[in-house]
Structures are given as C-alpha cells and as structure tokens.
Scaffold this motif. Structure first.
Motif, PDB file in Angstrom:
ATOM      1  N   ALA A  85      71.108-115.895  80.789  1.00 35.77           N
ATOM      2  CA  ALA A  85      70.236-114.904  81.411  1.00 35.77           C
ATOM      3  C   ALA A  85      71.087-113.910  82.181  1.00 35.77           C
ATOM      4  N   LEU A  86      71.000-112.621  81.799  1.00 29.35           N
ATOM      5  CA  LEU A  86      71.824-111.575  82.390  1.00 29.35           C
ATOM      6  C   LEU A  86      70.958-110.408  82.848  1.00 29.35           C
ATOM      7  N   ASP A  87      71.325-109.838  83.964  1.00 33.73           N
ATOM      8  CA  ASP A  87      70.713-108.590  84.419  1.00 33.73           C
ATOM      9  C   ASP A  87      71.497-107.447  83.787  1.00 33.73           C
ATOM     10  N   LEU A  88      71.006-106.938  82.663  1.00 33.49           N
ATOM     11  CA  LEU A  88      71.728-105.916  81.917  1.00 33.49           C
ATOM     12  C   LEU A  88      71.664-104.548  82.589  1.00 33.49           C
ATOM     13  N   LYS A  89      70.883-104.431  83.645  1.00 26.52           N
ATOM     14  CA  LYS A  89      70.848-103.182  84.395  1.00 26.52           C
ATOM     15  C   LYS A  89      71.917-103.143  85.485  1.00 26.52           C
ATOM     16  N   SER A  90      72.588-104.270  85.672  1.00 23.82           N
ATOM     17  CA  SER A  90      73.671-104.317  86.660  1.00 23.82           C
ATOM     18  C   SER A  90      75.004-104.155  85.947  1.00 23.82           C
ATOM     19  N   GLU A  91      75.985-103.630  86.655  1.00 22.73           N
ATOM     20  CA  GLU A  91      77.303-103.414  86.062  1.00 22.73           C
ATOM     21  C   GLU A  91      77.935-104.730  85.635  1.00 22.73           C
ATOM     22  N   ASP A  92      77.847-105.750  86.487  1.00 24.59           N
ATOM     23  CA  ASP A  92      78.429-107.043  86.135  1.00 24.59           C
ATOM     24  C   ASP A  92      77.711-107.679  84.954  1.00 24.59           C
ATOM     25  N   GLY A  93      76.380-107.537  84.906  1.00 25.98           N
ATOM     26  CA  GLY A  93      75.629-108.093  83.783  1.00 25.98           C
ATOM     27  C   GLY A  93      76.036-107.471  82.470  1.00 25.98           C
ATOM     28  N   ARG A  94      76.204-106.139  82.462  1.00 26.34           N
ATOM     29  CA  ARG A  94      76.658-105.456  81.246  1.00 26.34           C
ATOM     30  C   ARG A  94      78.079-105.864  80.892  1.00 26.34           C
ATOM     31  N   ARG A  95      78.906-106.072  81.901  1.00 23.74           N
ATOM     32  CA  ARG A  95      80.291-106.474  81.636  1.00 23.74           C
ATOM     33  C   ARG A  95      80.328-107.848  80.971  1.00 23.74           C
ATOM     34  N   ILE A  96      79.493-108.769  81.447  1.00 20.31           N
ATOM     35  CA  ILE A  96      79.430-110.090  80.815  1.00 20.31           C
ATOM     36  C   ILE A  96      78.970-109.944  79.364  1.00 20.31           C
ATOM     37  N   ALA A  97      77.947-109.100  79.136  1.00 16.75           N
ATOM     38  CA  ALA A  97      77.445-108.904  77.777  1.00 16.75           C
ATOM     39  C   ALA A  97      78.536-108.359  76.858  1.00 16.75           C
ATOM     40  N   LEU A  98      79.288-107.381  77.323  1.00 15.80           N
ATOM     41  CA  LEU A  98      80.365-106.824  76.499  1.00 15.80           C
ATOM     42  C   LEU A  98      81.475-107.844  76.264  1.00 15.80           C
ATOM     43  N   ASP A  99      81.744-108.679  77.268  1.00 14.58           N
ATOM     44  CA  ASP A  99      82.728-109.745  77.059  1.00 14.58           C
ATOM     45  C   ASP A  99      82.265-110.699  75.964  1.00 14.58           C
ATOM     46  N   LEU A 100      80.968-111.006  75.950  1.00 18.52           N
ATOM     47  CA  LEU A 100      80.426-111.856  74.885  1.00 18.52           C
ATOM     48  C   LEU A 100      80.554-111.169  73.531  1.00 18.52           C
ATOM     49  N   ILE A 101      80.248-109.880  73.479  1.00 18.60           N
ATOM     50  CA  ILE A 101      80.301-109.134  72.221  1.00 18.60           C
ATOM     51  C   ILE A 101      81.717-109.098  71.668  1.00 18.60           C
ATOM     52  N   ARG A 102      82.721-109.086  72.539  1.00 16.28           N
ATOM     53  CA  ARG A 102      84.119-109.116  72.076  1.00 16.28           C
ATOM     54  C   ARG A 102      84.421-110.385  71.287  1.00 16.28           C
ATOM     55  N   THR A 103      83.693-111.461  71.578  1.00 18.62           N
ATOM     56  CA  THR A 103      83.944-112.742  70.904  1.00 18.62           C
ATOM     57  C   THR A 103      83.083-112.926  69.665  1.00 18.62           C
ATOM     58  N   ALA A 104      82.198-111.961  69.386  1.00 17.34           N
ATOM     59  CA  ALA A 104      81.125-112.194  68.428  1.00 17.34           C
ATOM     60  C   ALA A 104      81.454-111.706  67.032  1.00 17.34           C
ATOM     61  N   ASP A 105      80.762-112.253  66.070  1.00 14.03           N
ATOM     62  CA  ASP A 105      80.743-111.739  64.701  1.00 14.03           C
ATOM     63  C   ASP A 105      79.554-110.818  64.485  1.00 14.03           C
ATOM     64  N   VAL A 106      78.452-111.119  65.177  1.00  7.89           N
ATOM     65  CA  VAL A 106      77.191-110.405  64.953  1.00  7.89           C
ATOM     66  C   VAL A 106      76.519-110.148  66.293  1.00  7.89           C
ATOM     67  N   VAL A 107      75.923-108.974  66.425  1.00  2.00           N
ATOM     68  CA  VAL A 107      74.985-108.668  67.510  1.00  2.00           C
ATOM     69  C   VAL A 107      73.648-108.340  66.864  1.00  2.00           C
ATOM     70  N   THR A 108      72.573-108.873  67.421  1.00  2.00           N
ATOM     71  CA  THR A 108      71.236-108.537  66.938  1.00  2.00           C
ATOM     72  C   THR A 108      70.419-108.004  68.101  1.00  2.00           C
ATOM     73  N   GLU A 109      69.576-107.012  67.818  1.00  2.00           N
ATOM     74  CA  GLU A 109      68.706-106.457  68.866  1.00  2.00           C
ATOM     75  C   GLU A 109      67.456-105.884  68.226  1.00  2.00           C
ATOM     76  N   ASN A 110      66.350-105.939  68.964  1.00  2.00           N
ATOM     77  CA  ASN A 110      65.105-105.316  68.492  1.00  2.00           C
ATOM     78  C   ASN A 110      64.353-104.644  69.636  1.00  2.00           C
ATOM     79  N   PHE A 111      65.101-104.052  70.564  1.00  2.00           N
ATOM     80  CA  PHE A 111      64.487-103.251  71.613  1.00  2.00           C
ATOM     81  C   PHE A 111      63.912-101.966  71.025  1.00  2.00           C
ATOM     82  N   SER A 112      63.121-101.266  71.824  1.00  2.00           N
ATOM     83  CA  SER A 112      62.674 -99.931  71.432  1.00  2.00           C
ATOM     84  C   SER A 112      63.896 -99.033  71.240  1.00  2.00           C
ATOM     85  N   THR A 113      63.743 -98.039  70.388  1.00  2.00           N
ATOM     86  CA  THR A 113      64.854 -97.149  70.081  1.00  2.00           C
ATOM     87  C   THR A 113      65.407 -96.505  71.354  1.00  2.00           C
ATOM     88  N   GLY A 114      66.708 -96.569  71.513  1.00  3.00           N
ATOM     89  CA  GLY A 114      67.390 -95.957  72.646  1.00  3.00           C
ATOM     90  C   GLY A 114      67.683 -96.886  73.794  1.00  3.00           C
TER      91      GLY A 114
END
Length: 431
Positions: A91-120
């Motif tokens: 569970a991450l607060d993606l509106k916070s700088e640290d939350g986004r940083r954790i998410a990007l750190d995870l993405i660096r380790t990933a093969d796939v990212v999936t998302e289905n938010f509204s466009t933008g």
C-alpha cells in the motif's frame, strides 16, 4: 455459509514440489483495480509470476467492498477474493514523493507494469509509460482502458455493462418481444482480462527475441465488439442486425431449453446427424428424421414452432435422468439448466476439482475457483488467498527493494507506505 466450506469442498491438490512454474522469475507491478486488470494479473500469478499489487493506503482497491463481505472484514469481499489470488499487496501513497519513489524502485525490478486508471492518471502520478521506460527500458507496460488511451473518447469511463450496451451485445440477448438484456456475469471484463494476459505473454515472448520492451494496450470497448462474435461478419455480409432469439439459436435447430417431467435441460443439435440421432435413438421417432423437410437444418428452422411442440410433448413424459442417459448414449450435446450453486456442487465440477477451499491465516477458510487450464510440466501455483491491504508492504520493501529496517519504518511512519500488520486488520465500512 463460509463455515460450511470445510464440509463441502476439499483443499486443492498440491502441485509437484519439483515442478517448475511457467512464469517463474517474471515480476509484475500491478496498479489495476476492479475486474479486468486484476483478473488479468491473477491469471499470470497462477502461472507463477510474482504479482505485486499496489493499492492506496486505507481503503485499497474499491473492488474489495463488492458484496458479500467476509463477516469479520469488510475489505475482503467475495468478488475481490475471486480476482486477486496468489498476489502480494503493498500500500503506497502515490501522491507523495516517497510513495512514488518506492513505486519507481519497484518498476526498476519489474518485467511488467499493468494499470487501468482513467486516461492521464498514471502520467499525473509520474508513472506513465515514458517515465517507466526510462527507468526500465525492457519493461512491458500494459494499459487496460475503456475506449483507448488516445483519440476523441479516451477520457470516457467505462464499465462492463456500458460496453455490453454500446457494442451491440445487449441488443442480441433476450427475447424478441422485449428489450435486450445484459449478461449478469461480467463477460466483457473477464474476456478483456484474458486478452490482456495474452497480450502481456506475447510481449514477453517478443522481448526474448528482440530484447526490447513495449507498451501494450487492451481496450474494453474493442474487446466487447469482438465478443459479439460472428454477428459482426454476418451483418457486414447482409446488412441485417441480429435478432433476439431467447434460448433458441438462429443458426441451428433444435437448440433450446426443454422441460422433462421434473426439470429443464438444454439441447443443441448443431448438425443434421445429431438431429437424426435424437429422433431415432433418443425419442424413438424415426419419422422425424425421415421427413424430407425436418431432415435438413434449414427446414427445421422454418418449421421450428411445429418441431418444438413435438419435442416439448415428448420430453415431458419422462424425468431428466431418463433423457440424460439416452442422450449421452446417442452423443447428443445436452445439459440440465442449473443454478450457480448446483453447478458448484455438480459431479462435473467435483470431477474437475474446480471448487476448493484455501486457508487464510486470519480469516479461516476462503473459497477458491480454479482456472480452466492444466499444464503437464508447469502446473499452476498452489493457491494463496487474496492479500489484505498492504499485507506484504514491509516484506516487499525488504526483499524486493533491499530497503533496511530503518528506511522501511521511516516510509511507514511518513504515510508513504502502509502495512496492515501494524495493527489487527480492522473491518472497514463497505458504504
């Protein structure tokens, strides 16, 4: 009802301990919610992918609260359990700088990212495809959208029943003397999930050959048009729109629901040979097969009402068990009309091991519905229950990202990350 799981359904048969997993070593960072996205990633998780579900602190995926809820935890609804097996949750607060940083750190380790938010939305969060590609050039980035990520309709929200209506699917279903009806099952979400998982697997295979990642998009509306089946081609041949036929088929006859003396069943005579066997071996009415008009499919369609009256009268004379045995012996495609509950407890479902119970460390037994495919060499993973909100937050930051305890506690204390293990999971209002 949950208390009876142990009495009614077995635990799943465990996979061979030495068997490899088809997607072992593939990591998916999953920003999806509701059905189409999460069901797609669950398919891949069942095949062995490490799926890390990213949720908002507090309420998490809104799909958690679709009823009925678990009696001791409103964040564990039956639909959520059905679509989120074999995943880990952070569970991450993606509106916070640290939350986004954790998410990007995870993405660096990933093969796939999936998302289905509204466009933008992902772009506003700093997690759009270009940004993620910059930190991980080999990344497969799968977006599941309603009407596409570009163009005039990219801002529209979409849910399963909306695209059922707009694709023409609703117009095809129901009875001719009333308005068309939607399918209660979220068939567009489920089939979109299957398309998304197939697209991800294809992109992973392409990466093996080219070494390049790519963006993948699957659109709910596009898929819904496909799900109207060959009616699209028929319309383009003739200009005619499909008409509603209830339980009968415009292409074959007899096909529909009939009533034995005790219950309803469905038969589908897809060709002339099947009808001839029905007439001669099941009904003992060889004169039907010998009729020069009824012997042919088009003739049967033209005289559908007359034929159905004959069949209704014949089938009403005996119970379903009588007809079932005769039709099985004659290789007639048929089946009783069941409720969902009857299906889950049917001999066929038990034979296939479709319904089992899996243990949850905090909530007791939870139901489990198996996927419909089998692998001889890479069997599906042993099922684990859908995670609680942020259940593995600390574990993921430690084992995947290599964060030390001090950094993990700082992220949790600041609210950038949330762990449900900080206190007993609370029941959350479903309203």
């Amino acid at each position: 009802m949950l208390s009876r799981l142990a009495e009614e359904f077995p635990q799943p048969t465990p996979r061979r301990a030495d068997a490899p997993k088809a997607l072992d070593g593939i990591r998916i960072i999953d920003f999806t919610h509701f059905i189409a996205g999460p069901f797609a990633t669950m398919l891949l998780a069942d095949m062995g992918a490490d799926v890390i579900k990213v949720e908002a602190p507090g309420r998490g995926d809104e799909y958690r609260y679709y009823p009925p809820a678990h009696p001791t935890d409103a964040s564990v609804g039956a639909p959520y359990v059905w679509a989120n097996r074999n995943k880990r949750s952070i569970a991450l607060d993606l509106k916070s700088e640290d939350g986004r940083r954790i998410a990007l750190d995870l993405i660096r380790t990933a093969d796939v990212v999936t998302e289905n938010f509204s466009t933008g939305v992902m772009e506003r969060l700093g997690l759009g495809y270009e940004t993620c590609r910059d930190v991980n050039p080999k990344l497969i980035y799968c977006s599941v959208s309603a009407y596409g990520r570009e163009g005039e309709f990219s801002d529209r929200l979409g849910f399963d029943p909306i695209v059922q209506a707009e694709s023409g699917f609703v117009s095809m279903n129901g009875y001719p003397d009333r308005e068309g009806v939607r399918a209660l099952s979220p068939v567009m979400d489920i089939s979109t999930a299957m398309m998304a998982s197939n697209a991800i697997l294809c992109a992973l295979m392409a990466r093996e050959r080219t070494g390049k990642g790519q963006a993948v998009e699957v659109c709910l509306f596009d898929n819904a048009v496909l799900m109207t089946g060959y009616a699209t081609a028929q319309h383009l041949f003739t200009g005619d729109n499909p008409q509603r036929h209830g339980n009968t088929s415009p292409d074959t006859c007899p096909s529909g629901v009939f009533q034995a003396s005790d219950k309803a069943f469905y038969i589908n005579c897809g060709n002339n040979k099947i009808f001839h066997r029905l007439a001669e071996q099941v009904l003992d009415m060889p004169e039907l097969a010998a009729d020069p008009v009824l012997a042919d499919r088009n003739g049967r369609i033209a005289r559908r009402k007359e034929l159905f009256d004959i069949l209704h009268n014949a089938f009403a004379r005996h119970p379903w068990t009588y007809w079932r045995e005769r039709m099985r012996a004659a290789s007639i495609p048929c089946g009783e009309v069941r409720t969902v509950g009857e299906t889950l407890r049917s001999a066929e479902a038990r034979e296939r091991g479709l319904v089992t119970r899996i243990e949850h460390p905090a909530l007791g037994w939870l139901p489990n519905i198996s996927l419909p495919f089998r692998f001889s060499e890479t069997p599906l993973c042993n099922p684990t229950p859908a995670p609680l909100i942020g259940e593995q937050s600390r574990e993921i930051m430690r084992s995947v990202l290599g964060y030390g305890d001090e950094k993990i506690e700082r992220m949790v204390a600041s609210g950038a990350a949330y762990s449900c293990n900080d206190s007993p999971q609370r029941a959350v209002s479903a309203t």
